[in-house]
Design a protein around this motif. Structure first.
Motif, PDB file in Angstrom:
ATOM      1  N   SER A  71      -1.472   4.035   9.800  1.00 55.12           N
ATOM      2  CA  SER A  71      -1.381   5.172  10.705  1.00 55.12           C
ATOM      3  C   SER A  71      -2.769   5.729  10.981  1.00 55.12           C
ATOM      4  CB  SER A  71      -0.479   6.263  10.119  1.00 55.12           C
ATOM      5  OG  SER A  71      -0.993   6.736   8.888  1.00 55.12           O
ATOM      6  N   GLY A 160       1.343   4.835  14.650  1.00 52.21           N
ATOM      7  CA  GLY A 160       2.151   4.709  13.442  1.00 52.21           C
ATOM      8  C   GLY A 160       2.063   3.347  12.799  1.00 52.21           C
ATOM      9  N   GLU A 171       3.777   7.675  16.621  1.00 48.11           N
ATOM     10  CA  GLU A 171       4.391   8.741  15.823  1.00 48.11           C
ATOM     11  C   GLU A 171       4.255  10.061  16.555  1.00 48.11           C
ATOM     12  OE1 GLU A 171       4.238  12.276  13.680  1.00 48.11           O
ATOM     13  OE2 GLU A 171       2.311  11.225  13.840  1.00 48.11           O
ATOM     14  N   LEU A 176       9.039   8.008  14.308  1.00 53.22           N
ATOM     15  CA  LEU A 176       8.414   6.766  14.768  1.00 53.22           C
ATOM     16  C   LEU A 176       9.192   6.170  15.928  1.00 53.22           C
ATOM     17  CD1 LEU A 176       7.596   5.055  11.341  1.00 53.22           C
ATOM     18  CD2 LEU A 176       6.036   6.338  12.824  1.00 53.22           C
TER      19      LEU A 176
END
Length: 211
Positions: A71, A160, A171, A176
């Motif tokens: 991420s 994400g 995200e 997600l």
């Protein structure tokens, strides 16, 4: 003696069988396969099934759960430069967006880096986010029309990671989504994927994002 005769007999019988099996399973240039072409009805069923699968795919349905492998925070309110302040080759690829008379060219080469996959901009006081997945070579630009959003704030969209199909996962607010998901609660926004030379020719006052 008898056991030797039995072994010889087995070899005598097995050798021709092995040769026949080899011949049956070995490609020969003069051996051709005859394939029946699909009927119009079969083709129609196949197309209908593919269209249904495409709809479910885009809506985050009917495929394994998304899994974030890494991420990164999307760039929020990055510094934009005037076109006269950057030295870019005319052939450089850019993603061009325009909001209420304000133009911006997002340079694509740096976006190959996952840390640069998402650029959350504010143009003319309105949010516009540019996303790019280099593995799928997919661009998506979105804006935020949600009633509870603050118009002058950039969208808090982040990277994400990847899903099991090597598609970028984004995200938003702790949820997600696949980059192309129809469930992402943001509105698609028009953009132009072009070269710097072409974009600058039609948008002389453009701003530029390049890290």
């Amino acid at each position: 003696m008898i056991s030797h005769l039995i072994m010889i007999g087995i070899v005598v019988v097995a050798a021709p069988l092995a040769w026949l099996a080899y011949q049956a399973n070995t490609y020969k240039p003069d051996r051709q396969l005859s394939l029946r072409p699909p009927t119009a009805e079969e083709l129609a069923k196949e197309r209908a099934l593919q269209e249904e699968l495409d709809k479910k795919w885009n809506a985050n349905e009917n495929h394994p759960k998304l899994r974030a492998l890494a991420s990164f925070k999307g760039h929020r309110d990055p510094v934009l430069r005037d076109s006269s302040d950057v030295q870019l080759d005319d052939a450089a690829e850019v993603i061009g967006v325009e909001m209420d008379g304000v133009q911006c060219a997002v340079v694509m080469a740096p976006m190959v880096d996952p840390k640069n996959h998402i650029v959350n901009l504010v143009l003319a006081g309105k949010p516009v986010t540019v996303t790019y997945c280099d593995l799928a070579n997919c661009v998506r630009v979105v804006t935020d029309n949600r009633s509870d959003s603050v118009p002058s704030d950039s969208i808090p969209l982040n990277v994400g990671g990847l899903d099991v199909f090597n598609r970028m996962v984004v995200e938003l607010d702790g949820e997600l989504y696949a980059q192309s998901s129809e469930n992402l609660p943001l509105a698609d926004y028009p953009y132009e994927r072009t070269t710097w030379g072409n974009w600058r020719k039609d948008n002389a006052e453009t701003k530029v994002w390049i890290p």
